[in-house]
Scaffold this motif. Sequence first.
Motif, PDB file in Angstrom:
ATOM      1  N   LEU A 124       0.648  -1.188  -0.119  1.00  0.00           N
ATOM      2  CA  LEU A 124       0.013   0.046   0.046  1.00  0.00           C
ATOM      3  C   LEU A 124       0.879   1.219  -0.113  1.00  0.00           C
ATOM      4  CD1 LEU A 124      -2.681  -1.153   2.492  1.00  0.00           C
ATOM      5  CD2 LEU A 124      -2.751  -1.137  -0.065  1.00  0.00           C
ATOM      6  N   PRO A 125       0.831   2.211  -1.115  1.00  0.00           N
ATOM      7  CA  PRO A 125       1.705   3.190  -1.305  1.00  0.00           C
ATOM      8  C   PRO A 125       1.367   4.131   0.233  1.00  0.00           C
ATOM      9  CG  PRO A 125       0.835   2.763  -3.374  1.00  0.00           C
ATOM     10  CD  PRO A 125      -0.060   1.729  -2.234  1.00  0.00           C
ATOM     11  N   ILE A 126       2.275   4.920   0.560  1.00  0.00           N
ATOM     12  CA  ILE A 126       2.232   5.956   1.374  1.00  0.00           C
ATOM     13  C   ILE A 126       1.890   7.485   0.814  1.00  0.00           C
ATOM     14  CG2 ILE A 126       3.650   7.461   3.052  1.00  0.00           C
ATOM     15  CD1 ILE A 126       5.165   5.056   3.649  1.00  0.00           C
ATOM     16  N   LYS A 127       0.926   7.918   1.443  1.00  0.00           N
ATOM     17  CA  LYS A 127       0.275   9.281   0.923  1.00  0.00           C
ATOM     18  C   LYS A 127       0.276  10.249   1.791  1.00  0.00           C
ATOM     19  CE  LYS A 127      -2.955  10.695  -2.600  1.00  0.00           C
ATOM     20  NZ  LYS A 127      -4.544  10.236  -3.501  1.00  0.00           N
ATOM     21  N   GLU A 128       0.450  11.512   1.405  1.00  0.00           N
ATOM     22  CA  GLU A 128       0.456  12.539   2.408  1.00  0.00           C
ATOM     23  C   GLU A 128      -0.452  13.785   1.762  1.00  0.00           C
ATOM     24  OE1 GLU A 128       4.369  14.305   2.921  1.00  0.00           O
ATOM     25  OE2 GLU A 128       4.983  12.507   3.941  1.00  0.00           O
ATOM     26  N   LYS A 129      -1.113  14.113   2.637  1.00  0.00           N
ATOM     27  CA  LYS A 129      -2.186  15.193   2.312  1.00  0.00           C
ATOM     28  C   LYS A 129      -2.018  16.520   3.467  1.00  0.00           C
ATOM     29  CE  LYS A 129      -6.018  13.213  -0.019  1.00  0.00           C
ATOM     30  NZ  LYS A 129      -7.423  13.142  -0.196  1.00  0.00           N
ATOM     31  N   VAL A 130      -2.266  17.547   3.087  1.00  0.00           N
ATOM     32  CA  VAL A 130      -2.242  18.906   4.015  1.00  0.00           C
ATOM     33  C   VAL A 130      -3.659  18.847   4.601  1.00  0.00           C
ATOM     34  CG1 VAL A 130      -1.691  21.179   4.405  1.00  0.00           C
ATOM     35  CG2 VAL A 130      -0.515  19.919   2.906  1.00  0.00           C
ATOM     36  N   THR A 131      -3.724  18.674   5.909  1.00  0.00           N
ATOM     37  CA  THR A 131      -4.935  19.060   6.730  1.00  0.00           C
ATOM     38  C   THR A 131      -5.056  20.442   7.373  1.00  0.00           C
ATOM     39  OG1 THR A 131      -4.370  17.615   8.696  1.00  0.00           O
ATOM     40  CG2 THR A 131      -5.338  16.458   6.920  1.00  0.00           C
ATOM     41  N   CYS A 132      -6.079  20.846   7.747  1.00  0.00           N
ATOM     42  CA  CYS A 132      -6.310  22.048   8.737  1.00  0.00           C
ATOM     43  C   CYS A 132      -7.217  21.622   9.788  1.00  0.00           C
ATOM     44  CB  CYS A 132      -7.028  23.025   7.434  1.00  0.00           C
ATOM     45  SG  CYS A 132      -7.354  24.898   8.495  1.00  0.00           S
ATOM     46  N   SER A 133      -6.943  21.932  10.953  1.00  0.00           N
ATOM     47  CA  SER A 133      -7.377  21.790  12.273  1.00  0.00           C
ATOM     48  C   SER A 133      -8.487  22.850  12.393  1.00  0.00           C
ATOM     49  CB  SER A 133      -6.395  21.637  13.425  1.00  0.00           C
ATOM     50  OG  SER A 133      -5.805  23.056  13.379  1.00  0.00           O
ATOM     51  N   ASP A 134      -9.108  22.575  13.534  1.00  0.00           N
ATOM     52  CA  ASP A 134     -10.326  23.561  13.714  1.00  0.00           C
ATOM     53  C   ASP A 134      -9.766  24.972  14.351  1.00  0.00           C
ATOM     54  OD1 ASP A 134     -12.287  21.635  13.516  1.00  0.00           O
ATOM     55  OD2 ASP A 134     -12.231  21.052  15.741  1.00  0.00           O
ATOM     56  N   SER A 135      -8.464  25.011  14.733  1.00  0.00           N
ATOM     57  CA  SER A 135      -7.904  26.201  15.046  1.00  0.00           C
ATOM     58  C   SER A 135      -6.941  26.686  13.888  1.00  0.00           C
ATOM     59  CB  SER A 135      -7.015  25.947  16.146  1.00  0.00           C
ATOM     60  OG  SER A 135      -5.865  24.839  15.827  1.00  0.00           O
ATOM     61  N   LEU A 136      -7.346  26.255  12.673  1.00  0.00           N
ATOM     62  CA  LEU A 136      -6.595  26.552  11.438  1.00  0.00           C
ATOM     63  C   LEU A 136      -5.178  26.368  11.473  1.00  0.00           C
ATOM     64  CD1 LEU A 136      -8.854  29.948  11.007  1.00  0.00           C
ATOM     65  CD2 LEU A 136      -9.392  27.654  10.265  1.00  0.00           C
ATOM     66  N   GLU A 137      -4.766  25.510  11.999  1.00  0.00           N
ATOM     67  CA  GLU A 137      -3.303  25.178  11.762  1.00  0.00           C
ATOM     68  C   GLU A 137      -3.301  24.010  10.894  1.00  0.00           C
ATOM     69  OE1 GLU A 137      -2.040  23.908  15.700  1.00  0.00           O
ATOM     70  OE2 GLU A 137      -2.027  25.994  16.406  1.00  0.00           O
ATOM     71  N   SER A 139      -1.186  20.905   8.752  1.00  0.00           N
ATOM     72  CA  SER A 139      -0.380  19.973   9.315  1.00  0.00           C
ATOM     73  C   SER A 139      -0.383  18.981   8.268  1.00  0.00           C
ATOM     74  CB  SER A 139      -0.796  19.111  10.579  1.00  0.00           C
ATOM     75  OG  SER A 139      -2.132  18.887  10.427  1.00  0.00           O
ATOM     76  N   ARG A 140       0.572  18.047   8.303  1.00  0.00           N
ATOM     77  CA  ARG A 140       0.822  16.761   7.087  1.00  0.00           C
ATOM     78  C   ARG A 140       0.189  15.695   7.657  1.00  0.00           C
ATOM     79  NH1 ARG A 140       2.773  17.356   2.289  1.00  0.00           N
ATOM     80  NH2 ARG A 140       3.757  19.238   1.684  1.00  0.00           N
ATOM     81  N   LEU A 141      -0.451  14.875   6.951  1.00  0.00           N
ATOM     82  CA  LEU A 141      -1.147  13.424   7.235  1.00  0.00           C
ATOM     83  C   LEU A 141      -0.629  12.724   6.483  1.00  0.00           C
ATOM     84  CD1 LEU A 141      -3.133  11.870   9.164  1.00  0.00           C
ATOM     85  CD2 LEU A 141      -4.808  12.471   7.560  1.00  0.00           C
ATOM     86  N   ARG A 142      -0.109  11.441   6.867  1.00  0.00           N
ATOM     87  CA  ARG A 142       0.540  10.072   6.096  1.00  0.00           C
ATOM     88  C   ARG A 142      -0.674   8.997   6.272  1.00  0.00           C
ATOM     89  NH1 ARG A 142       6.818   9.532   5.818  1.00  0.00           N
ATOM     90  NH2 ARG A 142       5.957   7.551   4.941  1.00  0.00           N
ATOM     91  N   PHE A 143      -0.852   8.372   5.405  1.00  0.00           N
ATOM     92  CA  PHE A 143      -2.052   7.508   5.726  1.00  0.00           C
ATOM     93  C   PHE A 143      -1.948   6.406   4.139  1.00  0.00           C
ATOM     94  CE2 PHE A 143      -3.711  10.609   2.610  1.00  0.00           C
ATOM     95  CZ  PHE A 143      -4.408   9.650   1.577  1.00  0.00           C
ATOM     96  N   LEU A 144      -2.667   5.215   4.699  1.00  0.00           N
ATOM     97  CA  LEU A 144      -2.671   4.197   3.791  1.00  0.00           C
ATOM     98  C   LEU A 144      -3.632   4.365   2.792  1.00  0.00           C
ATOM     99  CD1 LEU A 144      -2.994   1.128   6.247  1.00  0.00           C
ATOM    100  CD2 LEU A 144      -0.807   1.776   5.234  1.00  0.00           C
ATOM    101  N   ASP A 145      -2.960   4.376   1.291  1.00  0.00           N
ATOM    102  CA  ASP A 145      -3.623   4.574  -0.009  1.00  0.00           C
ATOM    103  C   ASP A 145      -4.295   3.402  -0.425  1.00  0.00           C
ATOM    104  OD1 ASP A 145      -4.760   5.652  -2.006  1.00  0.00           O
ATOM    105  OD2 ASP A 145      -3.050   6.472  -2.910  1.00  0.00           O
TER     106      ASP A 145
END
Length: 336
Positions: A124-137, A139-145
Motif C-alpha cells: 500500500l503506497p504512502i500518501k500525504e495530505k495537508v489538513t487544517c485543524s479547527d484552530s486553522l493550523e 499539518s501533514r497527514l500520512r495514510f494508507l492509500d
Amino acid sequence: MSINLNHFIIHGLKHNSQDQFVCVFQEEELPQSDAANQLIEELHIRFNAKPSKGIGRFAEQSESQFVEQLAQWQEYPESYVGFSQQTIRAIGEKMHEYGLANDCYVLMAEYQYVAQRFLLIAELPIKEKVTCSDSLELSRLRFLDADAMQLAVRLDLMALESNDESNYAVFIKGRAGRKVADFFLDSLAIEEAVDRKAQAEELAQVVNDYCSQHVEQKDVQAELKKEVVSFCKEQQVAGEQVNVGELSHAISGPAEVSFSDFISGSESQLPDAIEPEIKTLQRMTRFSGTGKGVSISFDAALMGGRVRYDATYDRLTIDEIPPNLKEQILKQLQSD
C-alpha cells in the motif's frame, strides 16, 4: 459482508538518503478493531474487482524461503509476527534488487470470508495530505492509500491445505502488466500458472460458435453474450470462479442444445471452472479502439447495421451518430 479477521499486521519499507533499504517492523500484531475489519473488507472488495489478475502457484524451484516459512507458521500460529517480518524483509530485498526505491507499507492479513480462509499480502503506497485543524493550523497527514493498491497476492489457505493446486494464489498484475509484479511474486516463490486472457479468448470463441450454430436471431445472440459477460463479472466481484455448468444454465434458454453439451461435443480446452479476464471477454459485446487522435466505442450488435466496415478502403461508416456528438460537430462547422 462477513469478514472475520484472525491475524493483522502492517510493516514499512523505506529507502534512506544513502539509498539503503530499511525495514520498519511492528513487534506485535495490530489489535482487532472496527477500523481494521473495515480496511480488510475494503481491500477484499477492491482485490476482487481488479480487472487484471493472474493465477499462480508456488514455483518448484525458487530461492525464496516463503513456502517453508508459510508451512512453519501454519504449524505454529503464534509465530505470525516473525513470519510476517521474514516475508516483508524478502519483499524489500527483492524490491531493492529490482531497482525500486519507493516507500510503502506492506500489509499482511489472515481472514475468513464465508467458508474460505485467505492470506492477503498487499503493498500500500504512502500518501500525504495537508489538513487544517479547527484552530486553522496546517499539518501533514500520512495514510494508507488503499485506492492505489496495485501489488497484492491472496492465498487460499484452505485450497493449500487440501492440496488443491487449481487456484490457490491470485495476484494483481498491475497497470503496466505482469512485469510490475515480478519482484513481488519472486519474493513469495509464486509463478503464473493460468493465462486468464487466454481463458477469456477461449470462452468468447466458444460462445460465438455456440450462438452462430444454435441461436438464429441476432438480437438474442447479443443478449446471450451480454449475459455471459454479466455472469462472469458477478463471479469476479464475489471472488468466485466461473463454473461452466452454472454458466450454461444462465445462457442456454433459447437453444435446444445446452451450452455445457455444446462444450462437451466441441474441441474446447475450457476446464470446468475458469477465471476469464473481463476486459478481454467484453470484446464479445463491444468494439472499442483508440489511435491517431480517434477514440471509438460501440455495441458489437450494431456492426452490419448502423455501423458498417469497408475492408477495401479501411473505412467505418456510422449512421445516426449520437446527438451530443452531432451537436459538437455542427457547432464547430458553424464557427469555421
